[in-house]
Write a protein that holds these residues in place. Structure first.
Motif, PDB file in Angstrom:
ATOM      1  N   HIS A 267      25.563 -22.267  -4.427  1.00 49.72           N
ATOM      2  CA  HIS A 267      26.968 -22.768  -4.148  1.00 49.72           C
ATOM      3  C   HIS A 267      27.915 -21.874  -4.508  1.00 49.72           C
ATOM      4  CE1 HIS A 267      24.232 -26.183  -3.331  1.00 49.72           C
ATOM      5  NE2 HIS A 267      23.726 -26.109  -4.669  1.00 49.72           N
ATOM      6  N   PRO A 268      29.182 -22.028  -3.523  1.00 43.28           N
ATOM      7  CA  PRO A 268      30.327 -21.352  -4.276  1.00 43.28           C
ATOM      8  C   PRO A 268      30.982 -22.368  -5.271  1.00 43.28           C
ATOM      9  CG  PRO A 268      30.810 -22.410  -2.080  1.00 43.28           C
ATOM     10  CD  PRO A 268      29.341 -22.519  -2.026  1.00 43.28           C
ATOM     11  N   PRO A 269      31.560 -21.172  -6.202  1.00 41.06           N
ATOM     12  CA  PRO A 269      32.088 -21.914  -7.633  1.00 41.06           C
ATOM     13  C   PRO A 269      33.160 -22.731  -7.316  1.00 41.06           C
ATOM     14  CG  PRO A 269      32.515 -19.690  -7.563  1.00 41.06           C
ATOM     15  CD  PRO A 269      31.711 -19.833  -6.292  1.00 41.06           C
ATOM     16  N   ARG A 270      33.977 -22.561  -6.496  1.00 41.19           N
ATOM     17  CA  ARG A 270      35.117 -23.463  -5.897  1.00 41.19           C
ATOM     18  C   ARG A 270      34.986 -23.883  -4.451  1.00 41.19           C
ATOM     19  NH1 ARG A 270      40.103 -19.457  -7.536  1.00 41.19           N
ATOM     20  NH2 ARG A 270      39.058 -18.252  -5.682  1.00 41.19           N
ATOM     21  N   ARG A 271      36.155 -24.670  -4.374  1.00 43.72           N
ATOM     22  CA  ARG A 271      35.869 -25.355  -2.952  1.00 43.72           C
ATOM     23  C   ARG A 271      37.414 -25.386  -2.456  1.00 43.72           C
ATOM     24  NH1 ARG A 271      35.850 -31.005  -2.610  1.00 43.72           N
ATOM     25  NH2 ARG A 271      35.723 -31.723  -4.610  1.00 43.72           N
ATOM     26  N   ILE A 272      37.873 -25.252  -1.089  1.00 38.94           N
ATOM     27  CA  ILE A 272      38.912 -25.609  -0.616  1.00 38.94           C
ATOM     28  C   ILE A 272      39.193 -27.065  -0.082  1.00 38.94           C
ATOM     29  CG2 ILE A 272      38.388 -25.038   1.770  1.00 38.94           C
ATOM     30  CD1 ILE A 272      41.325 -23.607   1.854  1.00 38.94           C
ATOM     31  N   ARG A 320      34.150 -26.748  -7.981  1.00 37.54           N
ATOM     32  CA  ARG A 320      33.158 -27.194  -7.187  1.00 37.54           C
ATOM     33  C   ARG A 320      32.855 -28.527  -7.875  1.00 37.54           C
ATOM     34  NH1 ARG A 320      27.739 -27.495  -7.081  1.00 37.54           N
ATOM     35  NH2 ARG A 320      27.368 -25.904  -8.952  1.00 37.54           N
ATOM     36  N   SER A 321      32.964 -28.659  -9.127  1.00 40.74           N
ATOM     37  CA  SER A 321      32.390 -29.886  -9.861  1.00 40.74           C
ATOM     38  C   SER A 321      33.165 -30.928  -9.704  1.00 40.74           C
ATOM     39  CB  SER A 321      32.441 -29.514 -11.399  1.00 40.74           C
ATOM     40  OG  SER A 321      33.341 -28.846 -11.882  1.00 40.74           O
ATOM     41  N   VAL A 322      34.497 -30.806  -9.140  1.00 40.65           N
ATOM     42  CA  VAL A 322      35.351 -31.931  -9.118  1.00 40.65           C
ATOM     43  C   VAL A 322      34.787 -33.153  -8.118  1.00 40.65           C
ATOM     44  CG1 VAL A 322      37.721 -32.966  -8.607  1.00 40.65           C
ATOM     45  CG2 VAL A 322      37.442 -30.503  -9.645  1.00 40.65           C
ATOM     46  N   PRO A 323      34.489 -34.170  -8.534  1.00 44.20           N
ATOM     47  CA  PRO A 323      33.848 -35.304  -7.693  1.00 44.20           C
ATOM     48  C   PRO A 323      34.971 -35.464  -6.263  1.00 44.20           C
ATOM     49  CG  PRO A 323      33.850 -35.990 -10.049  1.00 44.20           C
ATOM     50  CD  PRO A 323      34.794 -35.080 -10.029  1.00 44.20           C
ATOM     51  N   PRO A 346      32.222 -28.828   1.051  1.00 45.42           N
ATOM     52  CA  PRO A 346      31.674 -29.986   0.114  1.00 45.42           C
ATOM     53  C   PRO A 346      31.171 -29.215  -1.023  1.00 45.42           C
ATOM     54  CG  PRO A 346      30.208 -29.542   1.977  1.00 45.42           C
ATOM     55  CD  PRO A 346      31.465 -28.761   2.286  1.00 45.42           C
ATOM     56  N   PRO A 347      31.055 -30.053  -2.208  1.00 42.06           N
ATOM     57  CA  PRO A 347      30.485 -29.463  -3.413  1.00 42.06           C
ATOM     58  C   PRO A 347      28.885 -28.871  -3.317  1.00 42.06           C
ATOM     59  CG  PRO A 347      31.371 -31.670  -3.806  1.00 42.06           C
ATOM     60  CD  PRO A 347      31.338 -31.183  -2.477  1.00 42.06           C
TER      61      PRO A 347
END
Length: 368
Positions: A267-272, A320-323, A346-347
């Motif tokens: 999974h990508p470590p961050r997300r837009i 990514r871990s932010v709900p 998405p996460p």
């Protein structure tokens, strides 16, 4: 800073060019309905003539361009060996030359890197910005500004966003998507055409919009941009840029291993994310403002705009871990600003995360 459009009534020139003409929200409407165009003075034009240009670009970039047809539009990324985004460009070929439109802050570095990668191939990259400029708007609007056609084909790049290109992959749903009805194109024009446009606007014969209007439409469409969303850690997956700028089954290129590994195995470590901002205050947050979950910093605002329909909106890159249901805030000048999160990536982004696992078959008991 360009003063070419300073003669137009109401013009406010900031940084690279025309920021607005006194009515940013009205300019957004006019830009969206095709009654105005925007001089994109924050863009640069690179030209790559030569017989090997497309196969050469194909070997370097994330996108498949070896068979790009004259007039066909695409975009590409140049990645480092670890899959991080170094450069980005829009691409249109006219049968003789590949034309790249790049953010002004990236153009020199991109050109320098391309020149180093020529080896003995028949390519001759050059900066064509002294002769050419870029004008943006709807497809019909930019078709009427007189795009350059040095080899008989009008140089108009039509934005593929947010359609998922052949070989691409969209983490955000294709429908509904806030950009699905977006009509955006960019014409490469002679510098003399840009000057004529400024004269016509000064006489009231041509309606213009500023860069802030173009940015607001981009942000509302969740469209990433090198100048805003890319930092030293960014990979395409984090920005949903896999849909238009990456071909997952093309030949080898620098950074391909990371692209495939993150997409297929991790999974990508961050997300837009898109943020709907509380508009009760009078000021928007600035780009680079911290995004918080409680007191903890979980991301950074990359783009922010006041949209003519949606109000204050932003793009941000968060952990990514932010709900997905978390209530976030953005640091403002005087006080935190409430920010409702809209999921873009998405996460669980990553192809295998969406493939159901087969039930494990237990070992058969020995026969008695």
């Amino acid at each position: 800073m360009s003063d070419l459009f300073a003669r137009v009534p109401g013009a406010v020139i900031v940084g690279p060019g025309l920021e607005h003409l006194g009515n940013p929200l009205g300019e957004q409407r006019a830009l969206a309905d095709g009654s105005a165009v925007v001089p994109l003075e924050d863009r640069r034009v690179l030209a790559i003539p030569g017989e090997d240009r497309l196969t050469w670009l194909d070997s370097l970039a994330s996108q498949s361009v070896a068979t790009l047809r004259p007039g066909e539009s695409t975009e590409l990324l140049i990645l480092d060996p670890n899959g991080r985004i170094e450069h980005a460009a829009s691409v249109v070929d006219d049968g003789e030359t590949a034309w790249l439109i790049a953010d002004g802050g990236d153009a020199d570095a991109l050109l320098g890197w391309l020149l180093k990668m020529r080896f003995r191939l028949r390519v001759a990259p050059r900066d064509a910005s002294g002769q050419y400029a870029v004008i943006g708007g709807t497809s019909a609007a930019v078709a009427g500004v007189g795009a350059a056609s040095p080899f008989g084909l009008a140089l108009i790049w039509r934005d593929p966003w947010p359609d998922v290109a052949i070989g691409g992959y969209g983490y955000a749903p294709a429908h509904p998507h806030p950009g699905e009805d977006r009509d955006w194109a960019e014409a490469i024009v002679e510098r003399s055409t840009l000057e004529a446009l400024a004269d016509a606007a000064a006489r009231g014969e041509r309606k213009l919009a500023g860069l802030s209007a173009a940015e607001a439409l981009r942000v509302a469409s969740w469209r990433p941009r090198w100048a805003n969303e890319v930092d030293e850690r960014a990979i395409p997956h984090e920005l949903d840029w896999m849909r238009t700028a990456v071909h997952l089954s093309k030949g080898c290129y620098r950074g391909q291993e990371t692209v495939a590994k993150v997409h297929n195995l991790g999974h990508p470590p961050r997300r837009i994310v898109a943020l709907q901002l509380d508009g009760s205050g009078s000021r928007l947050p600035v780009r680079g403002a911290d995004v918080r979950l409680g007191e903890d910093v979980v991301g950074t605002v990359t783009s922010v705009a006041l949209h003519f329909e949606e109000g204050p909106v932003a793009l941000a890159v968060i952990k990514r871990s932010v709900p997905v249901e978390a209530e976030l805030t953005v640091d403002g000048e005087d006080a935190p600003i409430a920010a409702a999160q809209e999921v873009i990536v998405p996460p669980d982004a990553g192809a295998t995360a969406n493939i159901p696992r087969m039930p494990r078959i237990g070992r058969r008991a020995p026969a008695r």
